[in-house]
Scaffold this motif. Structure first.
Motif, PDB file in Angstrom:
ATOM      1  N   ASP A 382       0.834  -1.208   0.000  1.00  0.00           N
ATOM      2  CA  ASP A 382       0.000   0.000   0.000  1.00  0.00           C
ATOM      3  C   ASP A 382       0.865   1.252   0.000  1.00  0.00           C
ATOM      4  N   SER A 385       2.422   1.694  -3.435  1.00  0.00           N
ATOM      5  CA  SER A 385       1.451   2.091  -4.470  1.00  0.00           C
ATOM      6  C   SER A 385       1.305   3.609  -4.562  1.00  0.00           C
ATOM      7  N   LYS A 386       1.739   4.303  -3.480  1.00  0.00           N
ATOM      8  CA  LYS A 386       1.597   5.752  -3.437  1.00  0.00           C
ATOM      9  C   LYS A 386       2.887   6.475  -3.817  1.00  0.00           C
ATOM     10  N   TYR A 398       8.601  -4.075  -4.699  1.00  0.00           N
ATOM     11  CA  TYR A 398       7.173  -4.150  -5.040  1.00  0.00           C
ATOM     12  C   TYR A 398       6.881  -5.427  -5.821  1.00  0.00           C
ATOM     13  N   TYR A 431      -2.992  -8.881  -7.282  1.00  0.00           N
ATOM     14  CA  TYR A 431      -1.537  -8.912  -7.069  1.00  0.00           C
ATOM     15  C   TYR A 431      -0.803  -9.644  -8.185  1.00  0.00           C
ATOM     16  N   LEU A 434      -0.442  -7.082 -10.893  1.00  0.00           N
ATOM     17  CA  LEU A 434       0.620  -6.136 -10.481  1.00  0.00           C
ATOM     18  C   LEU A 434       1.983  -6.779 -10.656  1.00  0.00           C
TER      19      LEU A 434
END
Length: 439
Positions: A382, A385-386, A398, A431, A434
């Motif tokens: 999380d 992701s930012k 990641y 996921y 991703l």
């Protein structure tokens, strides 16, 4: 600069004084440097119980044996004569605390000859790497040098820098660090400066870092930086010394715990403590056994990582360490689970209730650790992701996290039903997508 002192075995005896009848024969022979005659007279007179009724009895004995300890013709007896002289001199100091008799030209040679004898013998021990013996001798050299300086006998002050330097180095060599600090501090407090040797100051900085003594740590670090501005050593923090100051795991943990105890809200200290334990538990060399107190260390590590996360919520490192730790535990439990499953499948219809329970218990334990790992990884994911843009390290992190999470949700989704199955399936797809996008 450390002063260089030249030692010599023979000392010029000056002047004559009046002395008591029972000491006269010994003292006359010493004045003429006739030690054999002095010894005969001493053995005769010292047989009288009253010989040591006055401090002079001890100082004349010290003077006699100190001279003998430097006699090259009696080298075989040097150690014994030196020890006898030192014992007598110590008794003299007790009997005459003001040491007034050292104003006498004959008696003042006792501490100086002892100083020379111990110094020369100590250096000889250093040359043969007999450091324990050398240190014992240099402790006496320092004590004697203080007497010589106080009484202005053949040695300038304020301290004997050579003697204290050797004593400090030798004390550290034989692992008597508290004593080493005492000698080193005497030099450092006078700002004794040897241009190419900052050993004294480095030793004190390390010592007080280990003692968690902030005041003295900063004091000697500042002195070192002032005298050796080009050395990076005096820019290190106390935490740096706790981390890199010892290769011994227990000692390193103890040092880090002292810092955390004194500064519980120091993020870097908490993280360093957790990282040191993580390396021991999860990055040990191949074949290295787990420590006997592994469970205790794990509890301490997790608590410290959680504390670090509260101190700096924006830093991912505590989460990554927790995720990696639980994943390593899960991987080990997966092997146990697979072995139980294989054994159960091999038995087929003959598998017992105990076989099935063994597999179920192993699977439950595996999922519990896997879930803890995934909980930490999801929080890290999380945060990542930012971040925009991701650097190469973050992108790699990641990628690995996404793969682990996709695998976890696929596994737990296999036995899920209804809404849970749909939820896990959606998370697995999220996921996995991703993961592939980051590959």
């Amino acid at each position: 600069m450390i002063k260089k002192v030249t030692l010599f075995a023979s000392v010029l005896f000056l002047g004559t004084v009046a002395f008591a009848q029972k000491y006269e024969a010994v003292k006359n022979a010493l004045m003429l440097n006739k030690h054999d005659e002095a010894m005969k007279a001493f053995e005769k007179e010292s047989a009288n119980d009253k010989f040591y009724s006055k401090p002079e009895g001890y100082i004349i004995k010290a003077a006699l044996y100190a001279g003998l300890s430097l006699d090259s013709a009696k080298a075989a007896e040097a150690d014994k004569n030196r020890a006898t002289a030192m014992e007598a001199f110590n008794k003299y100091k007790e009997a005459d605390p003001g040491m007034k008799l050292l104003e006498d030209p004959i008696y003042k040679n006792a501490p100086y000859q002892l100083y020379a004898a111990y110094f020369n013998s100590g250096v000889a021990d250093i040359n043969t790497k007999n450091y324990e013996s050398a240190y014992d001798k240099f402790k006496n050299v320092v004590d004697l040098s203080d007497v010589l300086i106080a009484k202005k006998i053949n040695l300038p002050g304020p301290i004997d820098t050579n003697a204290n330097y050797y004593a400090g180095i030798l004390a550290e060599t034989v692992k008597k660090v508290d004593e080493a600090a005492k000698y080193n501090a005497r030099l450092a407090d006078l700002k004794v400066h040897e241009p190419k040797d900052s050993t004294v100051y480095q030793s004190l900085v390390r010592y007080y870092a280990g003692k968690n003594d902030d005041a003295n740590f900063e004091k000697y670090k500042a002195l070192g930086k002032q005298l050796y501005p080009q050395s990076p050593f005096f820019s290190y923090s106390k935490l740096d010394f706790a981390i890199g100051g010892s290769s011994n795991f227990e000692e390193k943990i103890a040092n880090l715990e002292k810092i955390v105890a004194s500064s519980p809200d120091d993020y870097n200290a908490n993280l360093a403590l957790a990282e040191a334990i993580f390396q021991k538990l999860d990055q040990a060399k191949e074949g290295e056994p787990k420590p006997a107190n592994a469970a205790e260390l794990e509890t301490k590590m997790i608590a410290t990582l959680k504390k670090a996360s509260t101190l700096k919520p924006t830093d991912m490192q505590p989460l990554l360490l927790m995720g990696d730790h639980y994943k390593a535990k899960a991987d080990a439990l997966e092997d146990v689970m697979r072995a139980a499953e294989k054994d159960m499948d091999a038995k087929g219809a003959k598998a017992t209730a105990a076989d099935k329970q063994k597999y179920a218990d192993a699977k439950k334990a595996y999922i519990a650790q896997y879930a803890l790992s995934s909980e930490s990884f999801e929080k890290a994911a999380d945060m990542l992701s930012k971040v925009n843009p991701l650097d190469n390290v973050q992108k790699r992190q990641y990628y690995i996290i996404a793969g682990n999470l996709a695998q976890y949700y696929f596994f737990v989704g296999q036995d899920a039903k209804g809404a849970d199955k749909a939820k896990y399936s959606a998370l697995e797809k999220k996921y996995d997508t991703l993961y592939k996008s980051l590959k």
